[in-house]
Design an enzyme around this catalytic site. Structure first.
Site, PDB file in Angstrom:
ATOM      1  CB  CYS A 344      -4.494  -1.434   1.265  1.00 19.95           C
ATOM      2  SG  CYS A 344      -5.088  -1.849  -0.374  1.00 19.95           S
ATOM      3  CG  HIS A 484      -7.842  -3.118   6.198  1.00 16.77           C
ATOM      4  ND1 HIS A 484      -7.270  -1.966   5.711  1.00 16.77           N
ATOM      5  CD2 HIS A 484      -7.969  -3.963   5.139  1.00 16.77           C
ATOM      6  CE1 HIS A 484      -7.060  -2.107   4.407  1.00 16.77           C
ATOM      7  NE2 HIS A 484      -7.477  -3.305   4.042  1.00 16.77           N
ATOM      8  CD  GLU A 495      -9.649  -6.017  10.192  1.00 15.37           C
ATOM      9  OE1 GLU A 495      -9.187  -5.064  10.840  1.00 15.37           O
ATOM     10  OE2 GLU A 495     -10.286  -5.868   9.121  1.00 15.37           O
ATOM     11  CE  LYS A 514     -10.390   0.189   4.078  1.00 17.26           C
ATOM     12  NZ  LYS A 514      -9.965   0.360   5.482  1.00 17.26           N
ATOM     13  CG  HIS A 519      -9.728   0.249   0.397  1.00 17.76           C
ATOM     14  ND1 HIS A 519      -8.731   0.969   1.041  1.00 17.76           N
ATOM     15  CD2 HIS A 519      -9.259  -1.026   0.315  1.00 17.76           C
ATOM     16  CE1 HIS A 519      -7.727   0.187   1.321  1.00 17.76           C
ATOM     17  NE2 HIS A 519      -8.023  -1.039   0.889  1.00 17.76           N
ATOM     18  CG  PHE A 580      -4.287  -6.343  -3.251  1.00 20.05           C
ATOM     19  CD1 PHE A 580      -5.300  -6.945  -2.543  1.00 20.05           C
ATOM     20  CD2 PHE A 580      -4.605  -5.630  -4.391  1.00 20.05           C
ATOM     21  CE1 PHE A 580      -6.620  -6.832  -2.951  1.00 20.05           C
ATOM     22  CE2 PHE A 580      -5.925  -5.515  -4.815  1.00 20.05           C
ATOM     23  CZ  PHE A 580      -6.930  -6.122  -4.094  1.00 20.05           C
TER      24      PHE A 580
END
Length: 596
Positions: A344, A484, A495, A514, A519, A580
């Site tokens: 991502c 993110h 985060e 998002k 996403h 990931f």
């Protein structure tokens, strides 16, 4: 103003003596409180004042102004266990700063000269205030008035204060930022909010989302049937023959690239029609899979119709690099067409790589961002099996709730976001409109788990600091973070922890998109970078949708409810992407004051 090696070795082993026993060179504290603080003086001279009293001339051991004390001969004072050479202790005064015009970049050194083992503390002026550390913001900044007061009271309080103006341009020499600055001159997007940057930006400001129910037959048996899907068929917006040779992600990429190309002021058709050397233009796009449906469809046709039923276009339309190659074909770009695959974080890393290609002269212009089309049954089923997808419905607003107290997972999405990056001198020479500077980027790896983030946030923090440093900036310059924040419980907290650790005591507005979009996987970095560019350009921070009730554990200034004015006490905006496997990428964008 730093302590000397002799001073640093002075042992402080206090013991009481009478004032009459003190001699020049003794290190003296006049009271028990002075010993505790500590507040010591070097005796520079002694003089009998009367049969009962003695006059001591005292100077701070690290330098300063002299003071006289008349003490009774029998009064007890405290001395250290060794004497000092009076000749090595400078006599100096801190000049007033009331009439000094401070400028950003100036430094002020403050030394507590009465403490024999003190070290000078340096403050740097930036954005109109003084910071003890520009990168580790653990203390609140100091105003000009406080610095002037330090200087005015320094002699009385036992401090030495010195003002060091920033060097002039001539004094700074030739060392500086990377060879070429990179600017953003064009934007293009295809997202769940619609086709075009205008639809994206207005939807963000309005607090709308583009998450929809998947009503196709192939999704019927899935436990989760919502996703952020583009509301129009991209193939219908392209010539039929061209569209047939592109997978869905490539169609998104070509549409976004065409919009960005036009927005940058280049001519329809591509490089030659715009008077550009095709070899000096590049493409850099991020993708995880591109369009996962092509390979699945080919396998189905193989089983249903045999080998002759499989299209010869299956392989070229399956590779993740198809989007980059189709953009280069569409706009006749021959400099390079690179594809970045880092989960991502792919879109943000692709932008960062394009920045470096322009900085160091490999190309002059680049289209950079990401494109993805992975809203397919198998991908949706896999994410659902991981318990990564939100199971919230559409009846209560967006099911994607970044930083929200009730978040329960991300929403899969698709789309593309492409920026035109350009060497600054190239853009200025053609009179281009410049949105902002693409100032820097940072990478790191968690090395923690194949899917879960490192809960400490240490990898994320490293990427954040590297992006700021690569932009030739400081943490105090950051005025906004486009997070993110996928709305997963562990990811959002990691985060948030990283951002708190990097930003320190500073309250910086944070938003996450998002909830609007879902996403977008490899395209997320490109689309969110566009939002960050427009935040700088318009001076407005979009709100976070879905997570209006922020998790108490987040402890960030999350913008909710409506847009907010971008703060003016800095010039950097950060756009975060994490993937990931521990891929971390952060983009740093800089406001260009006075440039339209």
């Amino acid at each position: 103003m730093s302590k000397s090696s002799e001073i640093s070795q002075v042992p402080i082993n206090p013991h009481p003596v009478s004032a009459a026993e003190v001699i020049p060179g003794d290190l003296v504290a006049l009271s028990p409180e002075d010993v505790e603080q500590p507040r010591w003086y070097v005796v520079t001279h002694t003089l009998p004042e009367s049969p009962e009293t003695i006059r001591l001339s005292l100077r701070p051991p690290l330098g300063g102004v002299d003071r006289d004390e008349v003490l009774g001969r029998e009064r007890l004072v405290t001395v250290a266990c060794r004497r000092m050479d009076v000749a090595t202790v400078p006599s100096l005064s801190s000049p007033p700063l009331d009439d000094v015009e401070f400028r950003d970049g100036d430094q002020v050194g403050r030394l507590r000269a009465v403490d024999p083992v003190a070290v000078e503390v340096t403050f740097v002026r930036r954005w109109g205030v003084w910071h003890r550390d520009l990168d580790h913001c653990v203390e609140a900044p100091v105003a000009d008035g406080e610095v002037r007061r330090w200087a005015a009271d320094a002699d009385r309080d036992g401090f030495v204060v010195r003002h060091r103006p920033r060097p002039s341009s001539a004094q700074e020499g030739v060392a500086g930022p990377p060879p070429r600055r990179v600017v953003v001159t064009g934007l293009g997007a295809v997202t769940p909010l619609g086709v075009g940057v205008g639809e994206l930006w207005q939807g963000l400001l309005d607090g709308r989302h583009g998450i929809r129910e998947l009503d196709g037959e192939e999704f019927r048996e899935l436990p989760v049937r919502v996703a952020g899907t583009v509301p129009v068929d991209p193939a219908a917006l392209l010539p039929r023959a061209a569209a047939r040779r592109m997978n869905r992600a490539a169609q998104f990429a070509v549409l976004a690239s065409r919009e960005a190309w036009r927005d940058a002021g280049f001519g329809d058709g591509g490089t030659l029609e715009s008077g550009l050397d095709p070899a000096r233009v590049g493409v850099s796009l991020g993708a995880i899979l591109g369009d996962a449906s092509v390979l699945v469809g080919g396998d189905r046709k193989l089983r249903d119709k045999g080998p002759r039923g499989v299209s010869p276009l299956t392989t070229p339309m399956t590779v993740p690099s198809q989007a980059a190659s189709q953009v280069s074909l569409d706009l006749h770009i021959t400099g390079e067409a690179r594809t970045v695959t880092s989960a991502c974080a792919s879109g943000t890393e692709a932008i960062g790589q394009a920045i470096d290609r322009i900085r160091y002269g490999r190309v002059d212009v680049a289209l950079a961002g990401g494109a993805e089309a992975v809203v397919t049954p198998a991908i949706m089923a896999s994410f659902a099996s991981m318990r990564a997808l939100s199971r919230a419905g559409l009846d209560e607003g967006s099911p994607s709730r970044p930083f929200g107290k009730d978040r329960d997972g991300f929403v899969n999405g698709e789309g593309a976001g492409v920026l035109v990056l350009e060497a600054e001198e190239h853009a200025l020479a053609r009179g281009a409109r410049i949105y902002c500077e693409a100032a820097g980027w940072g990478l790191s790896a968690d090395a923690h788990h194949m899917a879960a983030p490192d809960p400490s946030g240490s990898g994320v923090a490293l990427a954040l600091r590297r992006a700021v440093r690569d932009a030739d900036g400081y943490v105090v310059d950051v005025v906004h973070v486009n997070a993110h924040a996928t709305a997963t419980v562990e990811g959002d907290l990691a985060e948030a922890l990283a951002l708190r650790g990097v930003l320190g005591v500073r309250s910086v507005p944070v938003t996450a998109l998002k909830g609007h979009l879902g996403h977008l996987q490899g395209a997320a970095g490109g689309v969110e970078a566009i939002a960050a560019v427009l935040t700088l350009h318009h001076g407005v921070v979009p709100p976070t949708v879905g997570g209006e009730v922020v998790d108490d554990a987040v402890e960030l200034d999350v913008v909710t409810g409506g847009p907010r004015e971008l703060p003016g006490d800095g010039d950097l905006v950060l756009s975060n992407s994490f993937g990931f496997g521990g891929h971390n990428a952060v983009l740093a964008l800089r406001r260009r004051v006075g440039v339209q």
